[in-house]
Design an enzyme around this catalytic site. Sequence first.
Site, PDB file in Angstrom:
ATOM      1  CE  LYS A   1      25.545  30.669 -29.478  1.00 24.83           C
ATOM      2  NZ  LYS A   1      26.428  31.333 -28.548  1.00 24.83           N
TER       3      LYS A   1
ATOM      4  NE  ARG B   1      29.918  33.615 -29.453  1.00 25.50           N
ATOM      5  CZ  ARG B   1      30.208  34.895 -29.646  1.00 25.50           C
ATOM      6  NH1 ARG B   1      29.790  35.507 -30.740  1.00 25.50           N
ATOM      7  NH2 ARG B   1      30.932  35.564 -28.764  1.00 25.50           N
TER       8      ARG B   1
ATOM      9  N   GLY C   1      29.270  25.327 -23.781  1.00 27.17           N
ATOM     10  CA  GLY C   1      30.697  24.996 -23.764  1.00 27.17           C
ATOM     11  C   GLY C   1      31.076  23.702 -24.444  1.00 27.17           C
TER      12      GLY C   1
ATOM     13  CG  MET D   1      29.322  21.482 -30.106  1.00 22.44           C
ATOM     14  SD  MET D   1      27.906  21.432 -31.184  1.00 22.44           S
ATOM     15  CE  MET D   1      26.744  22.467 -30.323  1.00 22.44           C
TER      16      MET D   1
ATOM     17  NE  ARG E   1      22.679  29.741 -22.938  1.00 20.12           N
ATOM     18  CZ  ARG E   1      23.864  29.235 -23.210  1.00 20.12           C
ATOM     19  NH1 ARG E   1      24.070  28.602 -24.340  1.00 20.12           N
ATOM     20  NH2 ARG E   1      24.861  29.347 -22.353  1.00 20.12           N
TER      21      ARG E   1
ATOM     22  CG  HIS F   1      32.783  24.708 -18.329  1.00 22.13           C
ATOM     23  ND1 HIS F   1      33.136  23.584 -17.616  1.00 22.13           N
ATOM     24  CD2 HIS F   1      32.181  24.267 -19.464  1.00 22.13           C
ATOM     25  CE1 HIS F   1      32.788  22.504 -18.302  1.00 22.13           C
ATOM     26  NE2 HIS F   1      32.214  22.894 -19.426  1.00 22.13           N
TER      27      HIS F   1
ATOM     28  CB  SER G   1       1.866  -5.310 -13.165  1.00 19.43           C
ATOM     29  OG  SER G   1       2.892  -4.392 -12.889  1.00 19.43           O
TER      30      SER G   1
ATOM     31  CB  CYS H   1       5.771  -2.756 -11.553  1.00 15.06           C
ATOM     32  SG  CYS H   1       5.982  -4.451 -12.118  1.00 15.06           S
TER      33      CYS H   1
ATOM     34  CE1 TYR I   1       0.669  -0.215 -11.425  1.00  9.49           C
ATOM     35  CE2 TYR I   1      -1.636  -0.639 -11.961  1.00  9.49           C
ATOM     36  CZ  TYR I   1      -0.373  -1.101 -11.618  1.00  9.49           C
ATOM     37  OH  TYR I   1      -0.153  -2.447 -11.454  1.00  9.49           O
TER      38      TYR I   1
END
Length: 894
Positions: free
Chosen positions: A27, A97, A106, A108, A353, A469, A777, A844, A864
């Site tokens: 912010k 804020r 919402g 804090m 934002r 909210h 693996s 894996c 992988y």
Amino acid sequence: MVNKWVYSFGEGKAEGRADMKNLLGGKGANLAEMTNLALPVPPGFTITTEACVHYYANGRKYPAELKAQADESLVLIEKRMGKKFGDAKNPLLVSVRSGARASMPGMMDTVLNLGLNDITVEGLKAQSGDDRFAYDSYRRFIQMYSGVVLNVEYHHFEEVIEEQKQKCDVKLDTELKASDWQEVITGYKKVVQDQTGKPFPQDAQEQLWGAIAAVFNSWMNQRAVTYRKLHNIPADWGTAVNVQSMVFGNMGQDCATGVAFTRNPSTGEKIFYGEYLVNAQGEDVVAGIRTPQSITIQAKQASGSDLPAMEEVMPAVFKQFIAVCEKLEKHYKDMQDIEFTVEKGVLFMLQTRNAKRTAKAALKIAVDLVAEGLIDQATAVQRVEPSSLDQLLHPTLDPKAQRNVVAKGLPASPGAASGQVVFSADKAEELASKGAAVILCRIETSPEDIHGMHAAKGIITSRGGMTSHAAVVARGMGRACVAGAGSIHIEYAKDTMTIGKTVIKAGDVVTIDGSTGEVMLGQVPTVNPEMSGDFATLMGWADKYRRMKVRTNAETPLDTRTARKFGAEGIGLCRTEHMFFDAERIIAVREMIIADDEEGRRAALAKIEPMQKKDFVEIFSIMAGLPVTIRLLDPPLHEFLPKSDSEMEEVAKGAGTDLARIKMRAQQLHESNPMLGHRGCRLGITYPEIYEMQARAIFEAAAEVQKSGQVVLPEVMIPLILSKKEFTILKDVVDAEAEKAQKKYGVKVSYLVGTMIELPRAALMAGQIAEGAEFFSFGTNDLTQTTLGISRDDAGNFLPDYSRLGIMERDPFASLDQQGVGELIQIAAERGRRARSTLKLGICGEHGGDPDSIGFCEGVGLDYVSCSPYRVPIARLAAAQAALRQQALAVKAA
């Protein structure tokens, strides 16, 4: 050198910038950036996140220089606004804020109208020329400050207002006059005195530092802690505090406040999307207390509302606002979530934002921004949160299915969900922990409901809009949500909701469609998602940047086909024991287990072999030339034996023996710690005939499929190896069966034999093991258990405490312990490749589908990752992002 704890902004000049988010919070950094862009931003200052970190590190004490720096910045606001903080005639009022570096909507605390007291309220009255506005602002401030700073519960103040409305015989707050609000203020101050034992603070400086402390303290409130845990936000980041001069949207009919998105956050369409309220303050829109109005005429018509749009009511301000929004989106090159206020016909920007969005919207926006020339493909790939794809990969409501629609609200967050109705967040969490699917139904949600919203499959609210909210949080979590279903009357005391004559009780099943806003009775069937359009485009770009391959963990034809559809490039783990649990096979498996000798075991294995071979033929055919890693039998044998007497009698009958013998064999196989017992390769050493049968089934299936003209790439994995000698003995068994099958079918099958690294000793001895093994693996589920000495099945009893105390930030079975387990993986990779340069390396465990763990695997240089079928797209995107990060680091290092 004096540390700088405070950064000012205002009148087109700011000490901060957008890229200072870590220091100023999202912010604060964006307020500074908007100020530098010469946009209309009320002046203010930001106290840094470092001040918050210092506050917690020093027993909740501020840095020594902070007060003087804040006072200096406050004087600057006074000069810019031509007002004085705490002044009786011309008071400066401010908002206080929070603003962490990661958006936490919402979670804090916020305080508005700070600086009002019994004296300054008269100054505000004279300034505005509106008694009612001044007293309304003061009562709002007392209520908000008392809740946030003094911990006085909200309902005490609601009771005061309700009494006043009854006394005046009115229904709405807006019908109360200035004199009524004065009476409410007197009542509010009495509530504070009664609840705290002290009068409401009248000193403006005391109010300011009380609010700053409350914002810092809210960083550690329960809802913020829960949100951080869900979104993997570190506790040591801290929050910034933004102190900003107040502008008022509740000063009359030429005033307004609102929230807007530069694109639709649910669908991603390039349609301006937002809501506003005339004569209101910001919390009125977000809290869903009043029904908000559409900003554009188009949105008003689409929603069927008869309330006027801002485009109609304030055309000049609307035109200016649209121009500002377009400028911000082009500047940030992303969809913006914007808060604004109009005071006496003048527009002020309070926040911008990068907006929260659904996965569907994220894909569309990323692809569209490339087409619009604002970003490149690599940036687009990095814009979509991999885990969010989970929202797209699961079924939606079957359009052909019957739907008993009983209510309609706003389509606040897309997706379909069915479940039992619950009316509290605690009940939602309780039932979900027992495996129940629940729909959380609330009049309106608040940040205190965050745990229940996460536990629920879907959310219904009877009040609130598309920017309430419930809507914002549900979209961020990927939960289906229907908001503002005004026809639903919820009564918490009775645990019911009523729609006309239909009464729905707690426990009743309902279905919601967050894409249409419909609420239906009962469970509605679903259909599988189609992977196309923006999804296919973005995944194509991801595959272009990705280095690691992505395989799947699968052993059934259904899972294998699903994974192929999602883009799997092979099977990284086929667990042969899962095939043994089939009803037809389990009897033969149990016969093998209770056999007294090798001959008896071989006779039983001969019954299993054709079934195993058939499975492998099907899997090799589906994978069509892609590698298939098959793990030989891993779990201890007792897992296949029945537990109840009736099941044991069935086994005895099938095996031609008696119940006593079955019980005796179960007793013989019992182990105190089976996870570290007679399992994995140890079974192969003791009963080589098991691994012989499995290897024979694999290679005969491979030879048969290859003979039909398809390429087959089997990789045989021997589990739980701890030494080279162990591996060599069992590799010889596998190689012998491979040779026999190739001779029998007259074909050559290319194959690899490797091992699963799941013991610390195997990782340390990797150099020796790699002399025989052609691939490793990493079985990170067991490697985590054996490294940490923690049982995955029992960890839930104490891991929450470890998380709360900061011993472990995250569940090590969900996200890889990179320091401990990760170092063992790194050691094994380095030692293994030193011994065999062509050694193939993969992972894996469950971690193969976790984006953070995938990032680690990229850094280590694995070939992988392998994960469950539905996580394959997540892994593909995460692997691409990890590769792009590594490239950026390499460029930076050069």
